[in-house]
Design an enzyme around this catalytic site. Structure first.
Site, PDB file in Angstrom:
ATOM      1  CG  ASP A  10      11.521  26.596  33.745  1.00 61.85           C
ATOM      2  OD1 ASP A  10      10.877  25.542  33.635  1.00 61.85           O
ATOM      3  OD2 ASP A  10      12.314  26.820  34.679  1.00 61.85           O
ATOM      4  CB  ILE A  11       6.956  23.894  31.304  1.00 61.59           C
ATOM      5  CG1 ILE A  11       5.445  23.686  31.149  1.00 61.59           C
ATOM      6  CG2 ILE A  11       7.599  22.738  32.048  1.00 61.59           C
ATOM      7  CD1 ILE A  11       5.050  22.579  30.179  1.00 61.59           C
ATOM      8  CB  VAL A  33      10.797  19.097  30.568  1.00 59.61           C
ATOM      9  CG1 VAL A  33      10.129  17.825  30.097  1.00 59.61           C
ATOM     10  CG2 VAL A  33       9.777  20.092  31.071  1.00 59.61           C
ATOM     11  CG  ASP A  34      10.544  13.410  34.308  1.00 58.26           C
ATOM     12  OD1 ASP A  34       9.679  13.802  35.108  1.00 58.26           O
ATOM     13  OD2 ASP A  34      10.832  12.201  34.153  1.00 58.26           O
ATOM     14  CB  SER A 117       9.058  12.310  22.060  1.00 61.71           C
ATOM     15  OG  SER A 117       8.498  11.249  22.784  1.00 61.71           O
ATOM     16  CB  THR A 118      11.204  17.418  20.821  1.00 58.28           C
ATOM     17  OG1 THR A 118      11.078  18.260  21.970  1.00 58.28           O
ATOM     18  CG2 THR A 118       9.869  17.263  20.139  1.00 58.28           C
ATOM     19  N   GLY A 119      13.391  15.882  23.078  1.00 57.62           N
ATOM     20  CA  GLY A 119      14.698  16.072  23.702  1.00 57.62           C
ATOM     21  C   GLY A 119      15.507  14.793  23.588  1.00 57.62           C
ATOM     22  CE1 TYR A 121      13.349   8.727  26.793  1.00 59.87           C
ATOM     23  CE2 TYR A 121      10.966   8.880  26.625  1.00 59.87           C
ATOM     24  CZ  TYR A 121      12.099   8.471  27.304  1.00 59.87           C
ATOM     25  OH  TYR A 121      11.963   7.777  28.496  1.00 59.87           O
TER      26      TYR A 121
HETATM   27  P1  ADP Z   1      11.960  13.507  26.155  1.00 58.27           P
HETATM   28  O1  ADP Z   1      12.700  12.454  26.938  1.00 58.27           O
HETATM   29  O2  ADP Z   1      10.480  13.229  26.049  1.00 58.27           O
HETATM   30  O3  ADP Z   1      12.597  13.800  24.837  1.00 58.27           O
HETATM   31  P2  ADP Z   1      13.157  15.934  27.326  1.00 58.27           P
HETATM   32  O4  ADP Z   1      12.911  16.495  28.675  1.00 58.27           O
HETATM   33  O5  ADP Z   1      14.535  15.437  27.023  1.00 58.27           O
HETATM   34  O6  ADP Z   1      12.030  14.809  27.103  1.00 58.27           O
HETATM   35  O7  ADP Z   1      12.763  17.035  26.240  1.00 58.27           O
HETATM   36  C1  ADP Z   1      11.461  17.382  25.914  1.00 58.27           C
HETATM   37  C2  ADP Z   1      11.412  18.856  25.558  1.00 58.27           C
HETATM   38  O8  ADP Z   1      11.371  19.625  26.754  1.00 58.27           O
HETATM   39  C3  ADP Z   1      12.635  19.356  24.768  1.00 58.27           C
HETATM   40  O9  ADP Z   1      12.155  20.132  23.684  1.00 58.27           O
HETATM   41  C4  ADP Z   1      13.382  20.200  25.788  1.00 58.27           C
HETATM   42  O10 ADP Z   1      14.084  21.270  25.177  1.00 58.27           O
HETATM   43  C5  ADP Z   1      12.251  20.723  26.645  1.00 58.27           C
HETATM   44  N1  ADP Z   1      12.568  21.201  27.999  1.00 58.27           N
HETATM   45  C6  ADP Z   1      13.625  20.918  28.796  1.00 58.27           C
HETATM   46  N2  ADP Z   1      13.521  21.577  29.960  1.00 58.27           N
HETATM   47  C7  ADP Z   1      12.375  22.311  29.920  1.00 58.27           C
HETATM   48  C8  ADP Z   1      11.705  23.232  30.796  1.00 58.27           C
HETATM   49  N3  ADP Z   1      12.177  23.507  32.005  1.00 58.27           N
HETATM   50  N4  ADP Z   1      10.535  23.797  30.377  1.00 58.27           N
HETATM   51  C9  ADP Z   1      10.014  23.506  29.166  1.00 58.27           C
HETATM   52  N5  ADP Z   1      10.583  22.662  28.297  1.00 58.27           N
HETATM   53  C10 ADP Z   1      11.749  22.071  28.657  1.00 58.27           C
END
Ligand code: ADP
Length: 164
Positions: A10-11, A33-34, A117-119, A121
């Site tokens: 988790d970032i 993640v946002d 962008s890999t989630g 998006y």
């Molecule tokens: P986007 O809209 O740019 O695709 P997302 O948040 O949907 O952004 O996904 C971007 C990446 O972040 C995905 O690979 C997702 O699995 C990952 N992600 C989601 N939550 C976390 C977290 N808490 N820490 C790190 N990476 C995360």
């Protein structure tokens, strides 16, 4: 050359100089993640982001990390993937370049990237990873010593390990 590390986790837990948020153009938080970053950083982050009045895809903005262990958050809205023929690769590259630029300008030594962008998006994971790794490797660094690619899932971790 900058040291590169990949880890699964988790970032929001990382004690680094800057974490890079896969934001959206409003910069007012969202899902994925946002949402996790905004929840962990607290309301002050939203207040700081509001001052920017949004951000275009491929650009980046920096704020303090507030309640996060990270000193700064770099917010970059990645491209929404359509078919790869609408500038998506160039925009994703810009996200990494502009984030590295802000990290450099703010004296960051350690920077952790989420997989932009890999989630939601929908960017194909391997193609996005190749751009992430290539752009960071090619970026001329002075202050930044270490870049961490923080993968949330095991599938993403495996892709990064393969590309690296
Ligand atoms: P986007 O809209 O740019 O695709 P997302 O948040 O949907 O952004 O996904 C971007 C990446 O972040 C995905 O690979 C997702 O699995 C990952 N992600 C989601 N939550 C976390 C977290 N808490 N820490 C790190 N990476 C995360």
């Amino acid at each position: 050359m900058v040291e590169i590390e990949v880890l699964q986790g988790d970032i929001t837990k990382l004690k680094v100089d800057a974490i890079v948020n896969a934001a959206n153009c409003s910069l007012l938080g969202g899902g994925g993640v946002d949402g996790a970053i905004h929840r962990a950083a607290g309301r002050e982050l939203l207040m700081a982001c509001m001052k920017f009045g949004g951000c275009q895809t491929g650009e980046a903005r920096i704020t303090p990390g507030f309640k996060l262990p990270a000193k700064f958050v770099i917010h970059t809205p990645g491209p929404i993937y359509n078919d790869g023929l609408h500038g998506e690769p160039e925009l994703l590259r810009s996200c990494y370049e502009n984030s590295m630029k802000l990290a450099e300008e703010n004296g960051c030594e350690t920077v952790a990237f989420s997989a932009i962008s890999t989630g939601v998006y929908g960017y194909p994971k391997k193609a996005a990873t190749e751009i992430a790794v290539k752009t960071v490797r090619e970026y001329p660094t002075q202050n930044v010593k270490k870049v961490i690619f923080c993968c949330f899932g095991e599938d993403m971790l495996k892709i990064y390990q393969k590309v690296l």
